[in-house]
Motif scaffolding. Structure first.
Motif, PDB file in Angstrom:
ATOM      1  N   VAL A  51       0.867  -1.173   0.000  1.00 50.88           N
ATOM      2  CA  VAL A  51       0.000   0.000   0.000  1.00 50.88           C
ATOM      3  C   VAL A  51       0.901   1.219   0.000  1.00 50.88           C
ATOM      4  CG1 VAL A  51      -1.698   1.368   1.283  1.00 50.88           C
ATOM      5  CG2 VAL A  51      -1.910  -1.124   1.209  1.00 50.88           C
ATOM      6  N   ASP A  52       0.687   2.113  -0.957  1.00 48.91           N
ATOM      7  CA  ASP A  52       1.469   3.344  -1.070  1.00 48.91           C
ATOM      8  C   ASP A  52       0.525   4.510  -0.790  1.00 48.91           C
ATOM      9  OD1 ASP A  52       3.581   5.061  -1.587  1.00 48.91           O
ATOM     10  OD2 ASP A  52       3.303   5.006  -3.763  1.00 48.91           O
ATOM     11  N   ILE A  53       0.649   5.108   0.377  1.00 49.60           N
ATOM     12  CA  ILE A  53      -0.247   6.191   0.807  1.00 49.60           C
ATOM     13  C   ILE A  53       0.369   7.522   0.392  1.00 49.60           C
ATOM     14  CG2 ILE A  53      -1.328   7.308   2.796  1.00 49.60           C
ATOM     15  CD1 ILE A  53      -1.155   4.529   4.195  1.00 49.60           C
ATOM     16  N   GLY A  58       3.396   7.887  -8.796  1.00 51.02           N
ATOM     17  CA  GLY A  58       3.633   6.455  -8.868  1.00 51.02           C
ATOM     18  C   GLY A  58       5.056   5.961  -8.758  1.00 51.02           C
ATOM     19  N   ALA A  59       5.984   6.776  -8.337  1.00 49.27           N
ATOM     20  CA  ALA A  59       7.397   6.372  -8.303  1.00 49.27           C
ATOM     21  C   ALA A  59       7.620   5.087  -7.516  1.00 49.27           C
ATOM     22  CB  ALA A  59       8.249   7.499  -7.723  1.00 49.27           C
ATOM     23  N   VAL A  72      -0.259  -3.593  -5.756  1.00 51.15           N
ATOM     24  CA  VAL A  72      -0.063  -2.336  -5.022  1.00 51.15           C
ATOM     25  C   VAL A  72      -1.380  -1.577  -4.986  1.00 51.15           C
ATOM     26  CG1 VAL A  72       1.236  -0.188  -4.848  1.00 51.15           C
ATOM     27  CG2 VAL A  72       2.321  -2.193  -5.859  1.00 51.15           C
ATOM     28  N   THR A  73      -1.715  -1.029  -3.833  1.00 54.99           N
ATOM     29  CA  THR A  73      -2.847  -0.120  -3.701  1.00 54.99           C
ATOM     30  C   THR A  73      -2.303   1.282  -3.470  1.00 54.99           C
ATOM     31  OG1 THR A  73      -4.231  -1.851  -2.733  1.00 54.99           O
ATOM     32  CG2 THR A  73      -4.964   0.427  -2.435  1.00 54.99           C
ATOM     33  N   SER A  74      -2.653   2.206  -4.341  1.00 52.25           N
ATOM     34  CA  SER A  74      -2.218   3.602  -4.222  1.00 52.25           C
ATOM     35  C   SER A  74      -3.377   4.438  -3.711  1.00 52.25           C
ATOM     36  CB  SER A  74      -1.765   4.129  -5.585  1.00 52.25           C
ATOM     37  OG  SER A  74      -1.545   5.527  -5.535  1.00 52.25           O
ATOM     38  N   THR A 119       3.972   2.150   2.572  1.00 51.39           N
ATOM     39  CA  THR A 119       4.908   3.266   2.429  1.00 51.39           C
ATOM     40  C   THR A 119       4.178   4.598   2.483  1.00 51.39           C
ATOM     41  OG1 THR A 119       4.764   3.068   0.013  1.00 51.39           O
ATOM     42  CG2 THR A 119       6.616   1.983   1.093  1.00 51.39           C
ATOM     43  N   LEU A 120       4.835   5.588   3.083  1.00 52.40           N
ATOM     44  CA  LEU A 120       4.341   6.968   3.127  1.00 52.40           C
ATOM     45  C   LEU A 120       5.539   7.882   2.852  1.00 52.40           C
ATOM     46  CD1 LEU A 120       2.974   5.318   5.808  1.00 52.40           C
ATOM     47  CD2 LEU A 120       1.566   7.382   5.764  1.00 52.40           C
TER      48      LEU A 120
END
Length: 212
Positions: A51-53, A58-59, A72-74, A119-120
């Protein structure tokens, strides 16, 4: 949606998203983003989920997909970032691996799946309620939690103070926040994480935590 998230939507608009994408295409992820990607990828990520918060254009998502992450969940409060990342994901062949969720993560947490990696990247400094953000995001991380956020020192106080003066002058809802690292560390410790990596720069620090 909170005033802060409305400010994010207004400040990080189409022109900013296009500029960020050009930078990513030309130069790749920024230094601290690369450090975060490398730190959360230690030991391999093939077959894992993430999960990319506050995922921006989108890097991190693209780098993790390239490294073998399965899904991946953005999550982002900027529609411009999400639209740009969605198109770029399709161009790179990752559209089947990335799900895009619009909104304030704290409000949308129930709609976001638990994943191996969370990730944040430069997100804590954009959010007023750091306790809720860290607690709810930590609940989603099964293995690794990675974060980039500002150090608290005279220079960052000047930088963020100046930014906030500018935002008030522009009548924007957006504000920058300097959250105490000890508080962030305590929240993650209470959530069952132990720090595994820390890299401090002049303005930013990169840290990863592993669930115990």
């Amino acid at each position: 949606m909170s005033c802060q998230c409305q400010g994010i939507r207004d400040e990080f608009d189409d022109s900013v998203a296009r500029r960020e994408l050009r930078f990513l295409r030309w130069f790749g992820p920024r230094r601290t983003t690369r450090q975060l990607i490398e730190a959360v990828s230690r030991g391999g990520v093939r077959g894992r989920t993430a999960v990319d918060i506050g995922g921006g254009v989108g890097a991190i998502q693209f780098a993790l997909c390239e490294a073998g992450v399965e899904r991946v969940t953005s999550v982002d409060a900027s529609p411009a970032y999400l639209d740009t990342a969605r198109i770029e994901a399709s161009d790179r062949g990752y559209s089947g691996q990335i799900e895009f969720v619009y909104g304030d993560f704290v409000d949308r947490a129930a709609d976001v799946p638990a994943s191996d990696i969370v990730t944040l990247d430069r997100v804590l400094c954009c959010y007023h309620d750091v306790s809720s953000l860290v607690r709810l995001s930590a609940e989603k991380a099964r293995l690794v939690y990675g974060v980039v956020y500002p150090r608290v020192n005279p220079l960052t106080r000047i930088v963020f103070g100046s930014l906030n003066v500018l935002m008030r002058f522009r009548k924007s809802c957006f504000r920058g926040f300097l959250h105490k690292p000890d508080h962030v560390e305590r929240l993650l410790s209470e959530a069952g994480f132990q720090r595994a990596f820390l890299k401090k720069g002049v303005l930013w620090q990169v840290a990863t935590y592993e669930r115990q």
